[in-house]
Design an enzyme around this catalytic site. Structure first.
Site, short mmCIF file in Angstrom:
data_model
loop_
_atom_site.label_atom_id
_atom_site.label_comp_id
_atom_site.label_asym_id
_atom_site.label_seq_id
_atom_site.Cartn_x
_atom_site.Cartn_y
_atom_site.Cartn_z
N GLY A 9 0.79 -1.30 -0.14
CA GLY A 9 0.01 0.04 0.12
C GLY A 9 0.95 1.30 -0.04
N VAL A 61 -3.53 -7.12 -1.59
CA VAL A 61 -2.65 -7.96 -0.33
C VAL A 61 -3.70 -8.96 0.43
CG1 VAL A 61 -1.09 -6.06 0.37
CG2 VAL A 61 -3.44 -6.15 1.56
N ASN A 87 2.04 -2.30 5.34
CA ASN A 87 1.16 -1.10 5.81
C ASN A 87 -0.24 -0.80 5.10
OD1 ASN A 87 1.29 1.83 5.87
ND2 ASN A 87 1.01 1.78 3.61
N SER A 139 -2.04 0.93 14.56
CA SER A 139 -2.59 2.45 15.02
C SER A 139 -2.62 2.45 16.66
CB SER A 139 -4.04 2.10 14.26
OG SER A 139 -4.93 3.19 14.69
N TYR A 152 -12.29 -1.75 12.29
CA TYR A 152 -10.93 -1.40 12.21
C TYR A 152 -10.16 -1.42 13.46
CZ TYR A 152 -7.15 2.02 11.14
OH TYR A 152 -5.89 2.57 10.95
N LYS A 156 -6.49 -3.62 14.21
CA LYS A 156 -5.22 -3.36 14.49
C LYS A 156 -5.08 -3.88 15.62
CE LYS A 156 -4.75 -0.73 10.93
NZ LYS A 156 -3.63 -0.83 10.04
N ILE A 185 -2.70 10.83 11.17
CA ILE A 185 -1.84 11.13 10.21
C ILE A 185 -2.38 11.71 9.07
CG2 ILE A 185 0.14 10.54 9.04
CD1 ILE A 185 0.54 9.95 12.03
P1 NAP Z 1 -4.12 5.72 2.70
O1 NAP Z 1 -3.68 7.05 2.45
O2 NAP Z 1 -5.85 5.47 2.46
O3 NAP Z 1 -3.60 4.79 1.36
C1 NAP Z 1 -3.76 3.45 1.50
C2 NAP Z 1 -2.85 2.70 0.73
O4 NAP Z 1 -3.07 1.25 0.88
C3 NAP Z 1 -2.76 2.89 -1.02
O5 NAP Z 1 -1.50 2.86 -1.29
C4 NAP Z 1 -3.80 1.97 -1.30
O6 NAP Z 1 -3.68 1.71 -2.62
C5 NAP Z 1 -3.22 0.76 -0.48
N1 NAP Z 1 -4.27 -0.29 -0.39
C6 NAP Z 1 -5.72 -0.20 0.04
N2 NAP Z 1 -6.02 -1.65 0.11
C7 NAP Z 1 -5.00 -2.36 -0.42
C8 NAP Z 1 -5.13 -3.81 -0.92
N3 NAP Z 1 -6.22 -4.62 -0.50
N4 NAP Z 1 -3.86 -4.12 -1.29
C9 NAP Z 1 -2.64 -3.48 -1.52
N5 NAP Z 1 -2.84 -2.16 -1.27
C10 NAP Z 1 -3.85 -1.76 -0.87
O7 NAP Z 1 -4.00 5.16 4.17
P2 NAP Z 1 -2.79 5.70 5.10
O8 NAP Z 1 -3.40 6.83 6.06
O9 NAP Z 1 -1.39 5.99 4.29
O10 NAP Z 1 -2.59 4.42 5.80
C11 NAP Z 1 -1.47 3.45 5.72
C12 NAP Z 1 -1.56 2.51 7.03
O11 NAP Z 1 -1.35 3.31 8.09
C13 NAP Z 1 -3.00 1.72 7.21
O12 NAP Z 1 -2.72 0.64 7.54
C14 NAP Z 1 -3.57 2.54 8.23
O13 NAP Z 1 -4.59 1.73 8.83
C15 NAP Z 1 -2.48 3.04 9.17
N6 NAP Z 1 -3.01 4.15 9.84
C16 NAP Z 1 -3.22 5.16 9.20
C17 NAP Z 1 -3.43 6.44 10.24
C18 NAP Z 1 -3.94 7.73 9.77
O14 NAP Z 1 -4.22 8.72 10.35
N7 NAP Z 1 -3.79 8.00 8.32
C19 NAP Z 1 -3.44 6.19 11.54
C20 NAP Z 1 -3.26 5.17 11.97
C21 NAP Z 1 -2.72 3.92 11.35
P3 NAP Z 1 -4.41 2.47 -3.80
O15 NAP Z 1 -3.76 4.13 -3.94
O16 NAP Z 1 -4.15 1.69 -5.20
O17 NAP Z 1 -5.63 2.52 -3.76
#
Ligand code: NAP
Length: 242
Positions: A9, A61, A87, A139, A152, A156, A185
């Protein structure tokens, strides 16, 4: 041995920042995406302009066969994966009573199933090399309850359990498994909250700002380099919850 990182991701958000940092630190990286091919290809092109080694590969994934095919392709092009960053993740805000079985299944399949499939796909060569590193992105909702995010948050929590179990299972094989637990984030993922809620939330942050993907990437890099750390959860939340 060439250092090879697979960041799932990583077409945008935390994954993209992490893949870029690892590439600049000398890893040959694979950028994995689900749908946003153009973003993944642009990231690869940019990194190559900086003389970094990078490729990208589409794979869901949650789909074991696609994950295995991606890992074989990485092995062919870059060599065995020495650092896996699990990720890729999805979230859905919903009241508990509205959660449909298919939503439950899909979020678990991506967030938890993805970690299992990817880790199983890379573990053989890591065991053979008696070295390797897996970093799972959980998370703060993996150790605290999250209203309207029961699925979710459950996934996590599971990722932290998986991290500790694999750390225990593979320490004697020279493989470290750790976890990063981001707070709020600034990525696409949080935009569903809408501008008003985001502003209120920002006001609750001790630093009065959200974290950046680059700040999470730094913590992944730190754990990737920390030879005596395994089974740990590193929280990166600007002091939001402790
Ligand atoms: P994001 O901006 O929504 O980006 C998600 C990424 O995951 C994109 O590259 C997407 O690909 C990819 N993805 C989604 N489903 C997938 C699948 N089935 N197979 C392969 N790739 C997939 O998310 P983010 O905020 O960067 O979050 C990344 C990680 O951090 C996640 O695990 C999230 O739970 C965790 N997290 C985020 C936050 C936050 O506040 N943002 C906080 C805590 C934890 P496409 O671009 O091709 O759709």
């Amino acid at each position: 041995m060439t250092k090879v990182a697979l960041v799932t991701g990583s077409s945008r958000g935390i994954g993209a920042a992490t893949a870029a940092l690892l590439a600049r630190k000398g890893y040959a990286v694979c950028i994995n995406y689900l749908e946003q091919r153009e973003k993944a290809e642009a990231l690869v092109a940019g990194l190559r302009e900086e003389q970094c080694i990078a490729m990208c590969q589409q794979a869901d994934v949650a789909d074991r066969a696609q994950v295995n095919a991606m890992v074989r392709k990485i092995e062919d092009e870059l060599g065995p994966v020495t650092l896996l960053v699990n990720n890729a993740g999805i979230a859905r805000q919903q009241q508990f009573q509205d959660v449909k079985p298919e939503t439950l299944q899909r979020i678990f399949a991506v967030n938890v199933g993805g970690c299992f499939h990817c880790s199983q796909a890379v573990i053989g060569p890591m065991l053979h090399a008696h070295s390797g590193c897996i970093i799972n992105i959980s998370s703060i909702w993996g150790s605290h309850g999250a209203s309207c995010e029961s699925v979710y948050s459950s996934t996590k929590h599971a990722i932290i359990g998986l991290t500790r179990s694999l750390a225990a299972e593979f320490a004697q094989s020279g493989i470290r498994v750790n976890c990063v637990a981001p707070g709020v984030i600034d990525t696409d993922m949080i935009q569903v909250l809408g501008p008003e809620t985001l502003e209120l939330l920002r006001g609750e942050m001790p630093f009065r700002r959200f974290g950046t993907p680059e700040e999470v990437a730094e913590s992944v890099w730190h754990l990737a380099e920390a030879d005596y750390i395994t089974g740990q959860v590193l929280t990166v939340d600007g002091g939001f919850l402790f």
